[in-house]
Design a protein around this motif. Structure first.
Motif, PDB file in Angstrom:
ATOM      1  N   LEU A  22       1.363 -23.422  55.390  1.00 24.89           N
ATOM      2  CA  LEU A  22       1.328 -23.404  53.925  1.00 24.89           C
ATOM      3  C   LEU A  22      -0.114 -23.263  53.423  1.00 24.89           C
ATOM      4  CD1 LEU A  22       3.783 -26.319  53.061  1.00 24.89           C
ATOM      5  CD2 LEU A  22       4.240 -23.870  52.853  1.00 24.89           C
ATOM      6  N   PHE A  23      -1.006 -24.035  53.998  1.00 24.24           N
ATOM      7  CA  PHE A  23      -2.404 -24.041  53.585  1.00 24.24           C
ATOM      8  C   PHE A  23      -3.038 -22.662  53.797  1.00 24.24           C
ATOM      9  CE2 PHE A  23      -6.919 -24.932  53.984  1.00 24.24           C
ATOM     10  CZ  PHE A  23      -7.136 -25.828  52.947  1.00 24.24           C
ATOM     11  N   ASP A  24      -2.793 -22.074  54.955  1.00 26.04           N
ATOM     12  CA  ASP A  24      -3.355 -20.756  55.256  1.00 26.04           C
ATOM     13  C   ASP A  24      -2.788 -19.685  54.331  1.00 26.04           C
ATOM     14  OD1 ASP A  24      -4.888 -21.885  57.251  1.00 26.04           O
ATOM     15  OD2 ASP A  24      -3.595 -21.191  58.889  1.00 26.04           O
ATOM     16  N   ARG A  25      -1.489 -19.750  54.067  1.00 24.25           N
ATOM     17  CA  ARG A  25      -0.863 -18.777  53.155  1.00 24.25           C
ATOM     18  C   ARG A  25      -1.450 -18.917  51.746  1.00 24.25           C
ATOM     19  NH1 ARG A  25       0.513 -13.985  51.883  1.00 24.25           N
ATOM     20  NH2 ARG A  25       2.230 -13.837  50.420  1.00 24.25           N
ATOM     21  N   HIS A  26      -1.662 -20.151  51.297  1.00 19.49           N
ATOM     22  CA  HIS A  26      -2.259 -20.395  49.982  1.00 19.49           C
ATOM     23  C   HIS A  26      -3.653 -19.759  49.914  1.00 19.49           C
ATOM     24  CE1 HIS A  26      -4.523 -22.653  46.945  1.00 19.49           C
ATOM     25  NE2 HIS A  26      -3.369 -22.752  46.310  1.00 19.49           N
ATOM     26  N   ASN A  27      -4.451 -19.955  50.941  1.00 24.10           N
ATOM     27  CA  ASN A  27      -5.793 -19.374  50.971  1.00 24.10           C
ATOM     28  C   ASN A  27      -5.755 -17.851  51.024  1.00 24.10           C
ATOM     29  OD1 ASN A  27      -7.100 -21.816  50.759  1.00 24.10           O
ATOM     30  ND2 ASN A  27      -7.338 -22.060  52.962  1.00 24.10           N
ATOM     31  N   ASP A  28      -4.814 -17.303  51.786  1.00 26.64           N
ATOM     32  CA  ASP A  28      -4.663 -15.845  51.852  1.00 26.64           C
ATOM     33  C   ASP A  28      -4.314 -15.278  50.473  1.00 26.64           C
ATOM     34  OD1 ASP A  28      -5.192 -15.894  54.570  1.00 26.64           O
ATOM     35  OD2 ASP A  28      -3.085 -15.702  55.161  1.00 26.64           O
ATOM     36  N   LEU A  29      -3.391 -15.932  49.784  1.00 27.62           N
ATOM     37  CA  LEU A  29      -3.014 -15.477  48.444  1.00 27.62           C
ATOM     38  C   LEU A  29      -4.196 -15.559  47.493  1.00 27.62           C
ATOM     39  CD1 LEU A  29       0.522 -17.056  48.039  1.00 27.62           C
ATOM     40  CD2 LEU A  29      -0.022 -14.627  48.122  1.00 27.62           C
ATOM     41  N   ASP A  30      -4.963 -16.626  47.593  1.00 22.94           N
ATOM     42  CA  ASP A  30      -6.140 -16.782  46.742  1.00 22.94           C
ATOM     43  C   ASP A  30      -7.095 -15.604  46.933  1.00 22.94           C
ATOM     44  OD1 ASP A  30      -7.672 -18.402  44.846  1.00 22.94           O
ATOM     45  OD2 ASP A  30      -9.043 -18.746  46.515  1.00 22.94           O
ATOM     46  N   GLN A  31      -7.318 -15.224  48.171  1.00 25.13           N
ATOM     47  CA  GLN A  31      -8.220 -14.103  48.455  1.00 25.13           C
ATOM     48  C   GLN A  31      -7.634 -12.787  47.952  1.00 25.13           C
ATOM     49  OE1 GLN A  31     -11.414 -14.467  49.687  1.00 25.13           O
ATOM     50  NE2 GLN A  31     -11.485 -12.406  48.872  1.00 25.13           N
ATOM     51  N   GLN A  32      -6.333 -12.574  48.140  1.00 27.08           N
ATOM     52  CA  GLN A  32      -5.683 -11.359  47.649  1.00 27.08           C
ATOM     53  C   GLN A  32      -5.829 -11.248  46.133  1.00 27.08           C
ATOM     54  OE1 GLN A  32      -1.743 -11.995  49.776  1.00 27.08           O
ATOM     55  NE2 GLN A  32      -1.790  -9.779  49.516  1.00 27.08           N
ATOM     56  N   ILE A  33      -5.608 -12.349  45.448  1.00 29.46           N
ATOM     57  CA  ILE A  33      -5.710 -12.362  43.984  1.00 29.46           C
ATOM     58  C   ILE A  33      -7.133 -12.016  43.555  1.00 29.46           C
ATOM     59  CG2 ILE A  33      -5.629 -13.858  41.944  1.00 29.46           C
ATOM     60  CD1 ILE A  33      -3.250 -15.325  43.435  1.00 29.46           C
ATOM     61  N   LYS A  34      -8.108 -12.631  44.195  1.00 30.63           N
ATOM     62  CA  LYS A  34      -9.514 -12.336  43.863  1.00 30.63           C
ATOM     63  C   LYS A  34      -9.833 -10.868  44.087  1.00 30.63           C
ATOM     64  CE  LYS A  34     -11.324 -16.939  44.732  1.00 30.63           C
ATOM     65  NZ  LYS A  34     -12.103 -17.797  45.642  1.00 30.63           N
ATOM     66  N   ASN A  35      -9.343 -10.314  45.194  1.00 28.65           N
ATOM     67  CA  ASN A  35      -9.592  -8.905  45.494  1.00 28.65           C
ATOM     68  C   ASN A  35      -8.959  -8.000  44.444  1.00 28.65           C
ATOM     69  OD1 ASN A  35     -10.975  -9.673  47.801  1.00 28.65           O
ATOM     70  ND2 ASN A  35      -9.282  -9.230  49.175  1.00 28.65           N
ATOM     71  N   LEU A  36      -7.727  -8.295  44.066  1.00 25.02           N
ATOM     72  CA  LEU A  36      -7.032  -7.475  43.078  1.00 25.02           C
ATOM     73  C   LEU A  36      -7.681  -7.593  41.700  1.00 25.02           C
ATOM     74  CD1 LEU A  36      -3.320  -8.097  44.093  1.00 25.02           C
ATOM     75  CD2 LEU A  36      -4.591  -5.952  44.293  1.00 25.02           C
ATOM     76  N   GLU A  37      -8.089  -8.798  41.343  1.00 23.02           N
ATOM     77  CA  GLU A  37      -8.722  -8.995  40.041  1.00 23.02           C
ATOM     78  C   GLU A  37     -10.090  -8.312  39.985  1.00 23.02           C
ATOM     79  OE1 GLU A  37      -6.743 -13.130  38.426  1.00 23.02           O
ATOM     80  OE2 GLU A  37      -8.546 -13.283  39.649  1.00 23.02           O
ATOM     81  N   GLY A  38     -10.734  -8.205  41.114  1.00 25.45           N
ATOM     82  CA  GLY A  38     -12.040  -7.554  41.167  1.00 25.45           C
ATOM     83  C   GLY A  38     -11.961  -6.042  41.141  1.00 25.45           C
ATOM     84  N   ASN A  39     -10.802  -5.513  41.474  1.00 29.68           N
ATOM     85  CA  ASN A  39     -10.592  -4.069  41.495  1.00 29.68           C
ATOM     86  C   ASN A  39      -9.976  -3.656  40.165  1.00 29.68           C
ATOM     87  OD1 ASN A  39      -9.887  -1.434  41.938  1.00 29.68           O
ATOM     88  ND2 ASN A  39      -8.737  -1.820  43.810  1.00 29.68           N
ATOM     89  N   GLN A  40     -10.715  -2.958  39.345  1.00 32.92           N
ATOM     90  CA  GLN A  40     -10.237  -2.601  38.002  1.00 32.92           C
ATOM     91  C   GLN A  40      -9.422  -1.309  37.970  1.00 32.92           C
ATOM     92  OE1 GLN A  40     -10.399  -4.689  35.433  1.00 32.92           O
ATOM     93  NE2 GLN A  40     -11.281  -6.104  36.899  1.00 32.92           N
ATOM     94  N   ASP A  41      -9.202  -0.687  39.114  1.00 33.65           N
ATOM     95  CA  ASP A  41      -8.361   0.509  39.166  1.00 33.65           C
ATOM     96  C   ASP A  41      -6.900   0.107  39.005  1.00 33.65           C
ATOM     97  OD1 ASP A  41     -10.641   1.946  39.720  1.00 33.65           O
ATOM     98  OD2 ASP A  41     -10.354   1.844  41.894  1.00 33.65           O
ATOM     99  N   HIS A  42      -6.140   0.897  38.306  1.00 33.22           N
ATOM    100  CA  HIS A  42      -4.705   0.665  38.126  1.00 33.22           C
ATOM    101  C   HIS A  42      -4.428  -0.735  37.566  1.00 33.22           C
ATOM    102  CE1 HIS A  42      -4.459   4.288  40.509  1.00 33.22           C
ATOM    103  NE2 HIS A  42      -5.075   3.680  41.499  1.00 33.22           N
ATOM    104  N   VAL A  43      -5.062  -1.067  36.491  1.00 35.72           N
ATOM    105  CA  VAL A  43      -5.013  -2.420  35.926  1.00 35.72           C
ATOM    106  C   VAL A  43      -3.592  -2.860  35.615  1.00 35.72           C
ATOM    107  CG1 VAL A  43      -5.737  -3.845  33.975  1.00 35.72           C
ATOM    108  CG2 VAL A  43      -7.348  -2.262  35.021  1.00 35.72           C
ATOM    109  N   HIS A  44      -2.771  -2.006  35.029  1.00 38.90           N
ATOM    110  CA  HIS A  44      -1.431  -2.423  34.623  1.00 38.90           C
ATOM    111  C   HIS A  44      -0.534  -2.714  35.824  1.00 38.90           C
ATOM    112  CE1 HIS A  44      -2.282  -1.837  30.450  1.00 38.90           C
ATOM    113  NE2 HIS A  44      -2.707  -0.606  30.678  1.00 38.90           N
ATOM    114  N   ALA A  45      -0.587  -1.886  36.829  1.00 41.58           N
ATOM    115  CA  ALA A  45       0.211  -2.117  38.035  1.00 41.58           C
ATOM    116  C   ALA A  45      -0.264  -3.384  38.737  1.00 41.58           C
ATOM    117  CB  ALA A  45       0.128  -0.921  38.967  1.00 41.58           C
ATOM    118  N   ARG A  46      -1.533  -3.608  38.747  1.00 37.28           N
ATOM    119  CA  ARG A  46      -2.108  -4.776  39.406  1.00 37.28           C
ATOM    120  C   ARG A  46      -1.741  -6.067  38.675  1.00 37.28           C
ATOM    121  NH1 ARG A  46      -3.468  -2.747  44.116  1.00 37.28           N
ATOM    122  NH2 ARG A  46      -5.208  -1.327  44.148  1.00 37.28           N
TER     123      ARG A  46
END
Length: 73
Positions: A22-46
């Motif tokens: 659970l802990f590792d999955r939570h951290n993985d999701l946190d990183q995915q979210i940060k990566n997606l939020e940092g990428n401004q391409d395709h904002v609506h789909a993201r």
């Protein structure tokens, strides 16, 4: 996350496989979210994808907290 349970988290990550997963999955999701939020391409789909990931992350955080409370008691 949960600084009051820092020692317990460290212990459970080595002794409880379910908690570690659970802990590792939570951290993985946190990183995915940060990566997606940092990428401004395709904002609506993201935005929709980010919302789904944040809900999953929150559910995991709730589950982690329940496990911590159970072991702290």
């Amino acid at each position: 996350m949960f600084p009051e349970y820092r020692d317990l988290i460290t212990s459970l990550k080595t002794s409880d496989l379910h908690f570690k997963t659970l802990f590792d999955r939570h951290n993985d999701l946190d990183q995915q979210i940060k990566n997606l939020e940092g990428n401004q391409d395709h904002v609506h789909a993201r935005a929709e994808e980010i919302e789904v990931l944040k809900k999953e992350k929150l559910a995991l955080k709730d589950e982690l907290y329940k496990v911590l409370q159970k072991h702290a008691a």
